[in-house]
Design an enzyme around this catalytic site. Structure first.
Site, PDB file in Angstrom:
ATOM      1  N   CYS B 178      -0.106  -7.334  -5.136  1.00 31.69           N
ATOM      2  CA  CYS B 178      -1.361  -5.803  -5.192  1.00 31.69           C
ATOM      3  C   CYS B 178      -0.920  -4.915  -6.416  1.00 31.69           C
ATOM      4  O   CYS B 178      -0.900  -4.149  -6.117  1.00 31.69           O
ATOM      5  CB  CYS B 178       0.045  -5.804  -3.536  1.00 31.69           C
ATOM      6  SG  CYS B 178      -0.615  -6.882  -2.274  1.00 31.69           S
ATOM      7  N   HIS B 318       2.265   3.222  -2.715  1.00 28.29           N
ATOM      8  CA  HIS B 318       1.956   2.040  -2.590  1.00 28.29           C
ATOM      9  C   HIS B 318       1.655   2.164  -0.505  1.00 28.29           C
ATOM     10  O   HIS B 318      -0.438   1.787  -0.778  1.00 28.29           O
ATOM     11  CB  HIS B 318       2.623   1.262  -2.448  1.00 28.29           C
ATOM     12  CG  HIS B 318       1.967  -0.529  -2.068  1.00 28.29           C
ATOM     13  ND1 HIS B 318       0.766  -1.229  -2.728  1.00 28.29           N
ATOM     14  CD2 HIS B 318       2.484  -1.571  -1.658  1.00 28.29           C
ATOM     15  CE1 HIS B 318       0.923  -1.701  -2.576  1.00 28.29           C
ATOM     16  NE2 HIS B 318       1.112  -2.363  -2.075  1.00 28.29           N
ATOM     17  N   GLU B 329       9.777   1.855   0.764  1.00 30.27           N
ATOM     18  CA  GLU B 329       9.620   2.080  -0.034  1.00 30.27           C
ATOM     19  C   GLU B 329       9.295   3.968   0.460  1.00 30.27           C
ATOM     20  O   GLU B 329      10.067   4.333  -0.920  1.00 30.27           O
ATOM     21  CB  GLU B 329       7.294   2.701  -0.535  1.00 30.27           C
ATOM     22  CG  GLU B 329       6.745   2.828  -1.518  1.00 30.27           C
ATOM     23  CD  GLU B 329       5.305   2.899  -1.448  1.00 30.27           C
ATOM     24  OE1 GLU B 329       4.903   2.841  -0.556  1.00 30.27           O
ATOM     25  OE2 GLU B 329       5.060   3.329  -2.265  1.00 30.27           O
ATOM     26  N   LYS B 350      -4.759   4.648   0.530  1.00 23.56           N
ATOM     27  CA  LYS B 350      -5.085   3.145   1.250  1.00 23.56           C
ATOM     28  C   LYS B 350      -5.422   3.480   2.895  1.00 23.56           C
ATOM     29  O   LYS B 350      -6.340   2.728   3.786  1.00 23.56           O
ATOM     30  CB  LYS B 350      -3.875   1.892   1.056  1.00 23.56           C
ATOM     31  CG  LYS B 350      -3.897   1.392   0.429  1.00 23.56           C
ATOM     32  CD  LYS B 350      -3.453   0.317   0.885  1.00 23.56           C
ATOM     33  CE  LYS B 350      -2.743  -0.246  -1.142  1.00 23.56           C
ATOM     34  NZ  LYS B 350      -1.746   0.968  -2.389  1.00 23.56           N
ATOM     35  N   HIS B 355      -6.958  -1.444   1.683  1.00 22.80           N
ATOM     36  CA  HIS B 355      -6.128  -1.943   0.617  1.00 22.80           C
ATOM     37  C   HIS B 355      -7.242  -2.762  -0.183  1.00 22.80           C
ATOM     38  O   HIS B 355      -7.110  -3.873   0.191  1.00 22.80           O
ATOM     39  CB  HIS B 355      -5.002  -3.086   1.037  1.00 22.80           C
ATOM     40  CG  HIS B 355      -4.267  -3.855   0.687  1.00 22.80           C
ATOM     41  ND1 HIS B 355      -4.159  -3.205  -1.335  1.00 22.80           N
ATOM     42  CD2 HIS B 355      -2.618  -3.768   0.035  1.00 22.80           C
ATOM     43  CE1 HIS B 355      -2.244  -4.178  -1.441  1.00 22.80           C
ATOM     44  NE2 HIS B 355      -2.129  -3.759  -0.678  1.00 22.80           N
ATOM     45  N   PHE B 414       2.996  -8.819  -3.589  1.00 24.57           N
ATOM     46  CA  PHE B 414       3.659 -10.094  -2.474  1.00 24.57           C
ATOM     47  C   PHE B 414       4.378 -10.478  -4.207  1.00 24.57           C
ATOM     48  O   PHE B 414       4.156 -10.682  -4.979  1.00 24.57           O
ATOM     49  CB  PHE B 414       2.587 -10.783  -2.452  1.00 24.57           C
ATOM     50  CG  PHE B 414       2.197 -10.098  -1.093  1.00 24.57           C
ATOM     51  CD1 PHE B 414       3.049  -9.565   0.055  1.00 24.57           C
ATOM     52  CD2 PHE B 414       1.152 -11.147  -0.220  1.00 24.57           C
ATOM     53  CE1 PHE B 414       2.540  -9.260   1.390  1.00 24.57           C
ATOM     54  CE2 PHE B 414       0.558 -11.261   1.124  1.00 24.57           C
ATOM     55  CZ  PHE B 414       1.912 -10.527   1.649  1.00 24.57           C
TER      56      PHE B 414
END
Lengths: 431, 445
Positions: B178, B318, B329, B350, B355, B414
């Site tokens: 990502c 994110h 985050e 998002k 995503h 990830f």
């Protein structure tokens, strides 16, 4: 005003069909032993192109000590983690970190980068879904319904292209700047180039750079064979009877450090990174420009970046994959850059095959060794140079180095070309 | 170190679940419109998750005239070609025979190259009983398709972009899950600073909305299962959030050296001013609850841009809408911004697009550039009940008009790679020097 720091190699690790560790691989090369043999990962007895340089199955399970991890990573990751471990161990950075006070350890970790070139795996990752297609009874509704009872829940994580990056970090606590490059054959070389760039610009003090891949799978072999890219016996770089390449697999990894970081811990220097270059030919996915334009520009950019003269180059480690078109255009590129008297040229894929994303990294490991030992290994499978490629100083027998600087050339699908320039170790560091 | 080259963003292109171009996507984000819905591209009825943000009615041939090239392009590569074409057209600049060598290409590319139909072909010939037999490939009836082979190669998209647009310089593809799109732009910035290119086409493209990709995330339990309410399924920072929603698409930017962009009178959206890049080295799917990892990325990015927390007005988070990501985050944001956290506006787009995985960071950096240009920060949709544990200044209800001097875009992947980009208003960059800080702490040592 600080000048651009010099970049040193302080650790190297490697694994490929020719063996585990740089010493073993180097010995195989000097002794002219090729690891190319019939493929054993599946019954290849009926396959028209069935040669490859595989890592012995028995040794694969030994590559990563932590057995629990084996369930969460794939074959290519085993190679990458093994090579990285070798490089890190040789560099001694962990022993150095142990002696630091806590705040210095935090800074050390935050300024330790990781750059990995990864093949990513193309086809076989998806084969874990073949039983599900059967279980689903041929339609997607059944496929979806049977999913959780048929496929390993960790499937996605096991096949992340950036697993080696992730697990080097977790294992050693390195938290600095990083990248995972998925640019097919040039991935490993570009990982080294990006690691060096990060050190030059001051983003990190040291970095692990690795390239790893495991491309030997039936569907890939099938397609390369149909495209006429595979030899049925051996890789014969630049030979008039060259018939193609054969796959290899494995990894090489390096610890790169700024001169200051290396000097502060009085470590052995294996070589110096001098420069890198990268260019594209824009020839689509599998095309190669016959004139070698992309590769010649990559080499010229790397030499300029290294601030050395062409005359200082004492060795070229060619991509030399043994395919008709690539070798011919590579010879053109070398002559375009070096004129009628190129330095000695060698290539190593005859010994450990073409390991795609790892290939340039393993070649670099061997180039550093060749510079240290002062010898240009011969190419045992080269019987007669293709006269269309002359003059090209390649030989079945070992040659003498013409200087202490090597160019490593690498190219791949997508019309990609990359080159590195390195200097022999041990390098004396300024006091 | 000499004064570094500054990098201008002069072109933006997007293909997203909200539209086939940047203006449509941007209008959708400002209105808080959802691009998510029931999966139409394949029969997802049997899957635990049946919703996604698909790019609808996508026909690359209406933008890209080269039909032969398109045969070699997978669905995500098609997104890339169209978004890149828009970005170049928007910039009013493209590589040609004379300048192609000065152009570089840096992309974040997805991890799945093989179309599901090709896997079904393998199944028919090599694994009808569920067990794989390699010799099935040797059957003369196996349809060997060299074009499908090319389409599936990991750097096929990169190669086709270089070919189609005539780029001949530096080219790289990165994949850190990502974080890929953000890292691709960060790499582009560094390549330009070190003089290895004068122009870059940089971005990301991905599609995992296919049976294998959807399965991968279903198996991890990472996706929202709100199949009946797709428009509300992605709700980053909401207390009731329960996973992310897959999107697909591409985002591309044209980057130019600042002085030359000014000299040709280009419209400069923003300066791509800083890149921060760290590794969490914690767990493969999570950041540390303390925000360790993303904290370093944000700090480095601001330092790299020569800015402090007081200079940043907007954060495009994110914000995936998973419990862990959003909490971690926000912990990172609070740690980095300290007392400024109440002033800095935060949203995750998002909430509208889902995503976009390897494309996410590139599209969202483009969103930041548009937010700077228009002086408006896009809404974080679906925020009925903000998670009290998040504790940041979220943009609720509607998009917020505000002067944005600098924005940051986070992408956390990830595998633990964290990318943070800083974009700066062009007037701020053009202002007289004197407030700049050294690019790296190292340089002052």
């Amino acid at each position: 005003m600080t000048s651009t720091p010099r970049i040193m190699f302080t650790g190297v690790g490697a694994v490929c069909g020719a063996g585990l560790g740089v010493d073993v691989i180097w010995s195989a090369i000097l002794e002219g032993r090729s690891a190319v043999a019939p493929i054993r990962q599946w019954d290849s007895s009926r396959w028209p192109a069935r040669m490859a340089a595989e890592v012995a199955e028995a040794s694969i399970q030994t590559l990563v000590e932590d057995r629990r991890l084996h369930k969460f990573i794939s074959r290519t990751d085993m190679f990458g983690l093994y090579a990285a471990q070798g490089a890190i161990q040789q560099s001694g950075v962990l022993a150095y970190r142990e002696k630091l006070e806590a705040p210095a350890v935090t800074r050390f970790n935050d300024r330790s980068g990781i750059f990995v070139g990864s093949g990513g795996g193309v086809y076989k990752n998806n084969y874990d879904f073949l039983p599900l297609i059967t279980a689903g009874g041929g339609d997607l509704k059944g496929f979806g319904q049977e999913l959780t009872s048929t496929v390993n829940p960790m499937w996605l994580l096991r096949h992340l292209p950036n697993n080696v990056l992730c697990y080097i970090g977790i294992r050693h606590g390195f938290k600095g700047t990083n990248a995972c490059i998925t640019n097919q054959c040039v991935s490993g070389v570009m990982a080294v180039a990006e690691a060096a760039a990060a050190l030059r610009s001051g983003e990190a003090d040291r970095a692990v750079a690795a390239g790893h891949d495991a491309p030997i799978e039936p569907e890939t072999v099938l397609h390369y064979h149909k495209l006429g890219l595979l030899a049925d016996d051996a890789v014969r770089p630049f030979d008039r009877d060259r018939r193609g390449t054969v796959f290899g697999e494995g990894a090489a990894a390096f610890v790169l450090e700024t001169e200051e970081a290396a000097r502060s811990r009085k470590v052995g220097i294996l070589g110096e990174f001098l420069g890198s270059g990268c260019s594209t030919e824009g020839t689509g996915v599998v095309g190669v420009r016959p004139d070698g334009d992309g590769l010649s520009r990559a080499i010229e950019l790397a030499i300029a970046d290294a601030q050395v003269s062409r005359e200082e180059v004492g060795l070229i480690v060619a991509h030399g994959n043994g395919t008709w078109a690539s070798d011919a255009s590579e010879a053109n590129a070398i002559r375009k850059v070096f004129g009628d008297r190129p330095p000695p040229v060698t290539a190593f894929k005859w010994a450990y095959g073409h390991s795609i994303a790892a290939s340039g990294a393993i070649d670099l490991a061997m180039a550093l060794r060749a510079l240290r030992e002062g010898v240009v290994p011969g190419i045992p499978t080269l019987n007669s140079l293709d006269s269309a490629l002359a003059p090209l100083p390649v030989s079945q027998k070992p040659q003498s180095l013409r200087g202490s600087v090597a160019v490593v050339a690498c190219r791949g699908f997508g019309g990609m070309n990359a080159a590195l320039v390195v200097r022999a170790g041990p390098v004396s560091l300024a006091q | 170190m000499n004064s570094r080259r500054r990098v201008a963003i002069t072109g933006i292109g997007m293909v997203t679940p909200l539209g086939h171009d940047a203006p449509t996507t941007w209008a959708g984000l400002l209105a808080g419109r959802s691009g998510l819905g029931r999966i139409q591209g394949f029969d997802a009825q049997g899957f635990p998750v049946r919703i996604a943000g698909e790019v609808k009615d996508f026909r690359p041939e209406t933008t890209i005239g080269d039909r032969r090239l398109l045969k070699y392009a997978s669905r995500p590569t098609g997104f890339a070609l169209v978004a890149a074409e828009e970005a170049l057209r928007d910039a009013g600049l493209r590589p040609d025979a004379l300048t192609g060598h000065q152009w570089g290409l840096s992309v974040g590319a997805g991890m799945l190259g093989v179309a599901f139909a090709d896997l079904e072909t393998v199944h028919r010939h090599c694994a009808a009983d569920g067990e794989f037999h390699a010799d099935g490939f040797l059957d003369s009836r196996f349809p060997v398709d060299p074009v499908a082979f090319c389409r599936s190669q990991t750097n096929a998209g990169l190669g086709l972009l270089a070919q189609h647009f005539g780029i001949r310089g530096y080219a790289t593809a990165v994949h850190t899950a990502c974080a890929s799109g953000g890292q691709a732009l960060g790499t582009a910035l560094k390549v330009m600073r070190r003089g290895h290119a004068n122009f870059m086409l940089a971005g990301g493209f991905d599609s995992m909305i296919n049976p294998v990709g959807l399965s991968g995330f279903c198996l991890l339990g990472a996706l929202s299962t709100d199949n009946d309410t797709p428009h509300q399924a992605s709700r980053p920072f909401d207390k009731t959030r329960n996973g992310f929603v897959l999107g697909e698409g591409a985002g591309f930017l044209v980057l130019e050296e600042w002085a030359s962009a000014q000299a040709r009178g280009a419209r400069i959206y923003a300066e791509l001013a800083g890149d921060g890049n760290s590794l969490s080295s914690y767990r493969i799917t999570d950041s540390h609850p303390s925000g360790d990892g993303p904290i370093q990325a944000m700090q480095q990015a601001m330092q790299d841009a020569g800015l402090g927390v007081e200079d940043v007005d907007y954060v495009n988070a994110h914000g995936t809408s998973t419990q862990m990501n959003d909490r971690s985050e926000c912990a990172a944001l609070r740690a980095v911004f300290g007392s400024h956290i109440e002033r800095v506006a935060v949203s995750s787009t998002k909430s509208c697009m889902g995503h976009l995985i390897a494309a996410a960071g590139a599209v969202e950096a483009g969103v930041c550039a548009l937010a700077i240009r228009d002086g408006v920060a896009p809404v974080n949709a679906n925020l009925a009940e903000p998670d009290p544990e998040c504790g940041v200044n979220l943009i609720r209800g509607q998009s917020r008009p505000m002067q944005i001097r600098a924005a940051i875009s986070n992408s956390l992947g990830f595998g633990g790679s964290n990318s943070c980009l800083v974009l700066r208003h062009p007037d701020e960059t053009a202002a007289p020097a004197g407030r700049g800080r050294p690019p790296f702490a190292k340089a002052t040592a």
